[in-house]
Design a protein around this motif. Structure first.
Motif, PDB file in Angstrom:
ATOM      1  N   ALA A 138      35.654 -27.269 -37.275  1.00 10.31           N
ATOM      2  CA  ALA A 138      36.254 -27.253 -35.930  1.00 10.31           C
ATOM      3  C   ALA A 138      37.641 -26.615 -35.974  1.00 10.31           C
ATOM      4  N   PHE A 139      38.426 -26.979 -36.964  1.00  7.35           N
ATOM      5  CA  PHE A 139      39.771 -26.397 -37.118  1.00  7.35           C
ATOM      6  C   PHE A 139      39.659 -24.890 -37.340  1.00  7.35           C
ATOM      7  N   GLY A 140      38.737 -24.499 -38.202  1.00  5.72           N
ATOM      8  CA  GLY A 140      38.558 -23.078 -38.509  1.00  5.72           C
ATOM      9  C   GLY A 140      38.155 -22.278 -37.281  1.00  5.72           C
ATOM     10  N   ASP A 141      37.216 -22.818 -36.498  1.00  9.33           N
ATOM     11  CA  ASP A 141      36.777 -22.117 -35.286  1.00  9.33           C
ATOM     12  C   ASP A 141      37.935 -21.882 -34.319  1.00  9.33           C
ATOM     13  N   VAL A 142      38.808 -22.884 -34.211  1.00 13.68           N
ATOM     14  CA  VAL A 142      39.868 -22.818 -33.197  1.00 13.68           C
ATOM     15  C   VAL A 142      41.104 -22.067 -33.701  1.00 13.68           C
ATOM     16  N   PHE A 143      41.476 -22.310 -34.960  1.00 12.79           N
ATOM     17  CA  PHE A 143      42.777 -21.816 -35.422  1.00 12.79           C
ATOM     18  C   PHE A 143      42.706 -20.666 -36.436  1.00 12.79           C
ATOM     19  N   LEU A 144      41.561 -20.460 -37.054  1.00 16.08           N
ATOM     20  CA  LEU A 144      41.515 -19.462 -38.130  1.00 16.08           C
ATOM     21  C   LEU A 144      40.734 -18.213 -37.747  1.00 16.08           C
ATOM     22  N   THR A 145      40.378 -18.097 -36.471  1.00 13.51           N
ATOM     23  CA  THR A 145      39.597 -16.929 -36.066  1.00 13.51           C
ATOM     24  C   THR A 145      40.471 -15.825 -35.467  1.00 13.51           C
ATOM     25  N   SER A 146      41.771 -16.049 -35.432  1.00  7.86           N
ATOM     26  CA  SER A 146      42.668 -14.954 -35.057  1.00  7.86           C
ATOM     27  C   SER A 146      43.713 -14.824 -36.164  1.00  7.86           C
ATOM     28  N   ASN A 147      44.304 -13.641 -36.250  1.00  5.85           N
ATOM     29  CA  ASN A 147      45.261 -13.398 -37.340  1.00  5.85           C
ATOM     30  C   ASN A 147      46.689 -13.291 -36.838  1.00  5.85           C
ATOM     31  N   ASP A 148      46.932 -13.835 -35.653  1.00  9.57           N
ATOM     32  CA  ASP A 148      48.259 -13.633 -35.083  1.00  9.57           C
ATOM     33  C   ASP A 148      49.100 -14.903 -34.992  1.00  9.57           C
ATOM     34  N   SER A 149      48.696 -15.954 -35.724  1.00 10.35           N
ATOM     35  CA  SER A 149      49.512 -17.165 -35.713  1.00 10.35           C
ATOM     36  C   SER A 149      50.837 -16.903 -36.422  1.00 10.35           C
ATOM     37  N   PRO A 150      51.917 -17.471 -35.913  1.00 11.03           N
ATOM     38  CA  PRO A 150      53.194 -17.321 -36.614  1.00 11.03           C
ATOM     39  C   PRO A 150      53.093 -17.903 -38.031  1.00 11.03           C
ATOM     40  N   ASP A 151      53.752 -17.263 -38.988  1.00 13.00           N
ATOM     41  CA  ASP A 151      53.771 -17.792 -40.362  1.00 13.00           C
ATOM     42  C   ASP A 151      54.300 -19.225 -40.395  1.00 13.00           C
ATOM     43  N   THR A 152      55.253 -19.490 -39.513  1.00 18.50           N
ATOM     44  CA  THR A 152      55.909 -20.796 -39.506  1.00 18.50           C
ATOM     45  C   THR A 152      55.022 -21.910 -38.953  1.00 18.50           C
ATOM     46  N   MET A 153      53.801 -21.557 -38.539  1.00 21.62           N
ATOM     47  CA  MET A 153      52.843 -22.609 -38.170  1.00 21.62           C
ATOM     48  C   MET A 153      52.317 -23.302 -39.423  1.00 21.62           C
ATOM     49  N   ASP A 154      52.697 -22.801 -40.601  1.00 19.55           N
ATOM     50  CA  ASP A 154      52.155 -23.356 -41.849  1.00 19.55           C
ATOM     51  C   ASP A 154      52.333 -24.875 -41.930  1.00 19.55           C
ATOM     52  N   TYR A 155      53.513 -25.336 -41.530  1.00 15.71           N
ATOM     53  CA  TYR A 155      53.772 -26.779 -41.582  1.00 15.71           C
ATOM     54  C   TYR A 155      52.778 -27.538 -40.692  1.00 15.71           C
ATOM     55  N   PHE A 156      52.595 -27.043 -39.471  1.00 18.04           N
ATOM     56  CA  PHE A 156      51.729 -27.758 -38.517  1.00 18.04           C
ATOM     57  C   PHE A 156      50.261 -27.683 -38.938  1.00 18.04           C
ATOM     58  N   TYR A 157      49.872 -26.567 -39.506  1.00 17.26           N
ATOM     59  CA  TYR A 157      48.497 -26.468 -40.009  1.00 17.26           C
ATOM     60  C   TYR A 157      48.286 -27.444 -41.175  1.00 17.26           C
ATOM     61  N   ALA A 158      49.301 -27.575 -42.027  1.00 17.69           N
ATOM     62  CA  ALA A 158      49.167 -28.501 -43.160  1.00 17.69           C
ATOM     63  C   ALA A 158      49.049 -29.944 -42.666  1.00 17.69           C
ATOM     64  N   VAL A 159      49.867 -30.290 -41.690  1.00 16.48           N
ATOM     65  CA  VAL A 159      49.800 -31.653 -41.137  1.00 16.48           C
ATOM     66  C   VAL A 159      48.422 -31.891 -40.505  1.00 16.48           C
ATOM     67  N   ALA A 160      47.943 -30.890 -39.739  1.00 22.99           N
ATOM     68  CA  ALA A 160      46.639 -31.047 -39.085  1.00 22.99           C
ATOM     69  C   ALA A 160      45.513 -31.114 -40.112  1.00 22.99           C
ATOM     70  N   ALA A 161      45.640 -30.320 -41.174  1.00 25.16           N
ATOM     71  CA  ALA A 161      44.582 -30.280 -42.192  1.00 25.16           C
ATOM     72  C   ALA A 161      44.426 -31.628 -42.877  1.00 25.16           C
ATOM     73  N   ASP A 162      45.510 -32.383 -42.934  1.00 32.38           N
ATOM     74  CA  ASP A 162      45.457 -33.698 -43.578  1.00 32.38           C
ATOM     75  C   ASP A 162      46.001 -34.749 -42.616  1.00 32.38           C
ATOM     76  N   ILE A 163      45.497 -34.700 -41.391  1.00 28.83           N
ATOM     77  CA  ILE A 163      46.070 -35.481 -40.285  1.00 28.83           C
ATOM     78  C   ILE A 163      46.011 -36.987 -40.533  1.00 28.83           C
ATOM     79  N   HIS A 164      45.012 -37.444 -41.278  1.00 28.67           N
ATOM     80  CA  HIS A 164      44.903 -38.880 -41.556  1.00 28.67           C
ATOM     81  C   HIS A 164      45.420 -39.232 -42.947  1.00 28.67           C
ATOM     82  N   GLY A 165      46.050 -38.239 -43.607  1.00 31.81           N
ATOM     83  CA  GLY A 165      46.558 -38.505 -44.952  1.00 31.81           C
ATOM     84  C   GLY A 165      48.070 -38.434 -45.061  1.00 31.81           C
ATOM     85  N   LEU A 166      48.640 -37.313 -44.625  1.00 34.94           N
ATOM     86  CA  LEU A 166      50.069 -37.074 -44.863  1.00 34.94           C
ATOM     87  C   LEU A 166      50.977 -38.095 -44.181  1.00 34.94           C
ATOM     88  N   ARG A 167      50.932 -38.115 -42.864  1.00 36.39           N
ATOM     89  CA  ARG A 167      51.838 -38.992 -42.130  1.00 36.39           C
ATOM     90  C   ARG A 167      51.515 -40.474 -42.369  1.00 36.39           C
TER      91      ARG A 167
END
Lengths: 425, 84
Positions: free
Chosen positions: A28-57
């Motif tokens: 689901a994450f891949g379909d929504v967020f990884l199918t375009s190549n124009d995300s700002p590089d600085t979204m890295d933090y938010f993608y990492a948090v989302a990727a481990d949404i029930h782990g990190l925080r």
């Protein structure tokens, strides 16, 4: 056993069922967020948090609890985070944005309850949300009948504090909300053992205002003719804002804004020149509810603003700073929260339609989508007045009702595509 | 299609390697690690096929930067409309 599973087991979660949710996230994450190549590089933090949404925080919250700090789970933008921070508490959002939790919620709630409420209750009762396992206190509010009754059911399982929100903005309503904030302040201080003081209140007001300024800066970037960030990415930032440490979140949002402002200076846009600009209004979009943004943006338009609780209502208007007394600080909080958030729970609520019209102009939108969760009677009913006002103003509007299932996605796509075609003419 | 994933023990490790690879001119995408590769809902980095050999060389010459580098079958599609 890996660290996340160990933590979830220690929290008493249903690991087997929760694993099913984990299994659905990567695609689901891949379909929504990884199918375009124009995300700002600085979204890295938010993608990492989302990727481990029930782990990190959750792991951070558990560590803070071990040091004796208390965690407050909140459901609504009316609960003043400042009060919790001023008592040395930590605020966290709660799970409520996935169909995954709905069936469990329906075991105790009527099926014709909105999916946000069913998912929230289901996430707690099904033991499949770490935030619902961690929180020491849950802070509810009386913004709708469904929530009020759901809190009574949740209250049998967890410690609840309910803030009684007046449904108007008259002077007596302001006084009533001020009293509620005072009551909550006492309750929070009792739980943490560190009652708020004037100094801690003023500090927490500054911290939250800085967070609001960062989010407002993000939205300001989205007003540009060249849209520097997709609505999907902006929505993810807003969703994570409800869970993250406020000072770290502020720093990370400002980091994104630095990149967006450079993109604006460079004339870079994530959307085609003629892509319709869409404002979404209505009910909140709790993580991981990305359905409508994905449908709109994969249909060739771009979402530039959200007038909802996971959008402008969360950060607009600041709380007055440098208050001279606790009473003055409470008045400042009352003014910001009750005085300036225009929720459909108020009657009358003309401020919301005014906000939408103003935002539609500020963000130069081509159309508004009034998106409401099924069985949200308040927003659905107010939709009549909102949509009539927008039509009077000559702003194209499409009213949609949906839930968290995938079953209406095809129908939503058809309606969104027809709307986009209409406003393109 | 096969997608290349760098897997990690922590998100800090992932962000660190992402930054190091960026310095080498290699772009990666942060993504949830697929369950077919790891049981943990961790953070992973997706590496484009064209960069896979360079990344393999880099992590072999800099041990300890990641847990594994593996490929999994994935087909991302924005029109699939399967949300979680």
């Amino acid at each position: 056993m890996d660290k996340n599973h160990q933590m979830w087991q220690d929290l008493g979660m249903d690991l087997e069922t929760h694993d099913q949710l984990c299994e659905a996230l990567p695609a689901a994450f891949g379909d929504v967020f990884l199918t375009s190549n124009d995300s700002p590089d600085t979204m890295d933090y938010f993608y990492a948090v989302a990727a481990d949404i029930h782990g990190l925080r959750p792991a951070e919250l558990v560590e803070e609890q071990k040091k004796g700090r208390k965690i407050f789970g909140t459901f609504c933008v009316f609960v003043p985070d400042e009060v919790i921070l001023a008592s040395d508490g930590i605020v966290t959002g709660l799970c409520g944005g996935s169909q995954f939790w709905v069936p469990e919620g329906e075991t105790v709630l009527p099926a014709n309850t909105c999916p946000l409420i069913k998912a929230s209750v289901g996430a707690r009762l099904g033991r499949t949300c770490p935030f619902f396992r961690i929180a020491d206190m849950f802070v509810g509010e009386t913004t709708c009948d469904g929530k009020k009754k759901a809190y009574e059911i949740l209250g049998e399982d967890v410690p609840m504090h309910i803030m009684h929100l007046p449904h108007g903005k008259r002077p007596q309503d302001m006084q009533a909300w001020s009293d509620e904030i005072r009551l909550f302040m006492d309750q929070a201080g009792e739980l943490t053992g560190k009652p708020a003081t004037l100094e801690t209140l003023n500090d927490s007001i500054r911290i939250m205002n800085e967070k609001r300024r960062a989010l407002a800066r993000l939205y300001e970037c989205r007003k540009n003719e060249n849209v520097p960030i997709s609505g999907r990415d902006a929505l993810l930032i807003m969703q994570i804002a409800f869970f993250d440490d406020p000072e770290r979140l502020t720093a990370q949002v400002n980091r994104v804004c630095d990149e967006l402002e450079q993109r604006i200076a460079d004339g870079k846009s994530v959307a085609a020149k003629d892509a319709p600009r869409i404002l979404i209004t209505g009910t909140p979009l709790a993580v991981p509810n990305w359905k409508i943004h994905n449908i709109i943006e994969s249909s060739g338009a771009v979402v530039v603003c959200e007038e909802n609780c996971t959008g402008t209502r969360y950060f607009t208007h600041e709380v007055a700073e440098d208050n001279k007394s606790v009473e003055e600080a409470i008045d400042a909080l009352t003014d910001r929260y009750l005085g300036n958030i225009n929720c459909a729970c108020f009657t009358p609520n003309p401020g919301r339609a005014d906000d939408i019209v103003r935002l539609a102009k500020e963000y130069d939108v081509d159309g508004v989508i009034d998106l409401n969760l099924k069985f949200c009677n308040l927003y659905d009913t107010e939709g009549y007045l909102v949509e009539r006002r927008l039509s009077d103003e000559g702003i194209p509007v499409l009213g949609l009702e949906t839930d968290y299932t995938d079953s209406d996605a095809e129908q939503l796509r058809t309606r969104v595509e027809a709307f986009l075609e209409m406003i393109a003419d | 299609m096969l997608v290349n994933y760098l897997l990690f023990d922590s998100h800090e490790q992932a962000l660190n390697l992402r930054s190091l690879l960026k310095d080498e001119g290699i772009r990666t995408r942060i993504a949830p690690a697929p369950r077919s590769l790891t049981r943990c809902c961790g953070v992973s980095l997706i590496v484009a096929e064209d960069d896979a050999d360079s990344v393999r060389d880099y992590i072999e010459s800099h041990p300890g930067l990641c847990r594994e580098f593996e490929a999994a079958e994935q087909d991302f599609n924005p029109n699939r409309d399967r949300y979680c």
